[in-house]
Design a protein around this motif. Sequence first.
Motif, PDB file in Angstrom:
ATOM      1  N   GLU A  39      -3.647  56.966  -8.839  1.00 19.60           N
ATOM      2  CA  GLU A  39      -3.269  58.349  -8.568  1.00 19.60           C
ATOM      3  C   GLU A  39      -4.183  59.239  -9.415  1.00 19.60           C
ATOM      4  O   GLU A  39      -4.604  58.847 -10.514  1.00 19.60           O
ATOM      5  N   PRO A  40      -4.510  60.435  -8.935  1.00 20.71           N
ATOM      6  CA  PRO A  40      -5.410  61.320  -9.698  1.00 20.71           C
ATOM      7  C   PRO A  40      -4.944  61.602 -11.122  1.00 20.71           C
ATOM      8  O   PRO A  40      -5.771  61.728 -12.028  1.00 20.71           O
ATOM      9  N   ALA A  49      -7.834  71.076 -12.768  1.00 21.15           N
ATOM     10  CA  ALA A  49      -7.886  71.657 -11.421  1.00 21.15           C
ATOM     11  C   ALA A  49      -8.300  70.618 -10.378  1.00 21.15           C
ATOM     12  O   ALA A  49      -7.794  70.623  -9.253  1.00 21.15           O
ATOM     13  N   VAL A  50      -9.179  69.716 -10.745  1.00 16.88           N
ATOM     14  CA  VAL A  50      -9.629  68.664  -9.830  1.00 16.88           C
ATOM     15  C   VAL A  50      -8.494  67.667  -9.610  1.00 16.88           C
ATOM     16  O   VAL A  50      -8.213  67.268  -8.477  1.00 16.88           O
ATOM     17  N   ARG A  51      -7.823  67.257 -10.698  1.00 21.87           N
ATOM     18  CA  ARG A  51      -6.688  66.332 -10.563  1.00 21.87           C
ATOM     19  C   ARG A  51      -5.610  66.917  -9.659  1.00 21.87           C
ATOM     20  O   ARG A  51      -5.075  66.230  -8.779  1.00 21.87           O
ATOM     21  N   ALA A  55      -4.438  65.388  -6.014  1.00 23.75           N
ATOM     22  CA  ALA A  55      -3.026  65.038  -5.786  1.00 23.75           C
ATOM     23  C   ALA A  55      -2.484  65.770  -4.562  1.00 23.75           C
ATOM     24  O   ALA A  55      -1.774  65.184  -3.744  1.00 23.75           O
ATOM     25  N   LYS A  56      -2.841  67.033  -4.419  1.00 25.61           N
ATOM     26  CA  LYS A  56      -2.392  67.830  -3.273  1.00 25.61           C
ATOM     27  C   LYS A  56      -2.897  67.231  -1.959  1.00 25.61           C
ATOM     28  O   LYS A  56      -2.195  67.237  -0.953  1.00 25.61           O
ATOM     29  N   ILE A 105     -14.751  72.769 -10.247  1.00 30.61           N
ATOM     30  CA  ILE A 105     -13.804  73.708  -9.636  1.00 30.61           C
ATOM     31  C   ILE A 105     -13.395  73.189  -8.255  1.00 30.61           C
ATOM     32  O   ILE A 105     -14.239  72.753  -7.465  1.00 30.61           O
ATOM     33  N   ALA A 106     -12.096  73.261  -7.960  1.00 27.76           N
ATOM     34  CA  ALA A 106     -11.606  72.844  -6.649  1.00 27.76           C
ATOM     35  C   ALA A 106     -12.075  73.851  -5.599  1.00 27.76           C
ATOM     36  O   ALA A 106     -11.916  75.057  -5.773  1.00 27.76           O
TER      37      ALA A 106
END
Length: 174
Positions: A39-40, A49-51, A55-56, A105-106
């Motif tokens: 899992e992230p 922010a990446v994790r 997950a999203k 950054i996502a």
Amino acid sequence: MRFSRWFCLLLIALPVPAAAQATVEEEFHKHWPDFRYLEPGKIRELPAAVRTDLAKLGCRIPKFIKWDARHNVIQGQFLRAGQQDWAVLCKVGDKTGILLYPGGIATELPMLRAEPNDPARTIHAVSAFVLQKRSVRDHPDEPPPAFDHDAIEDGPIQKAGRIIYYSEDEWAEF
């Protein structure tokens, strides 16, 4: 007597379909017992922010727990020199592909090289220096291109992978 024969045949036959239905991932795990889909939240080095974004998206990250070399969660200057980006090999449903996070950054960048799941697939960073050396080795009669940032090597374990390099607003394979 008939019942006992049928019962014995049933007991003998039951393991065969179960064994035949073993997934590619289960077979792979037999040869590589340290392989996991994480899992992230388990990948501490990723920016928060990446994790959260991974997950999203429902991403699971293929990792070899005992490997020292960075793989499948990598940092490098993938889009341009001087910018530290993250690339993550991500499994979502029946596809695995590379998600890129410019500057950590996502963003809404599409998944690169989305392909059917293959647990043997890994990615790692390739420096501009190594790209230059490989170019000279593989094309000795041609002047090497000017590499100023990193690339991503994408391929199966213990085999040569495909190199993807971002240039002129697109990913090129070589």
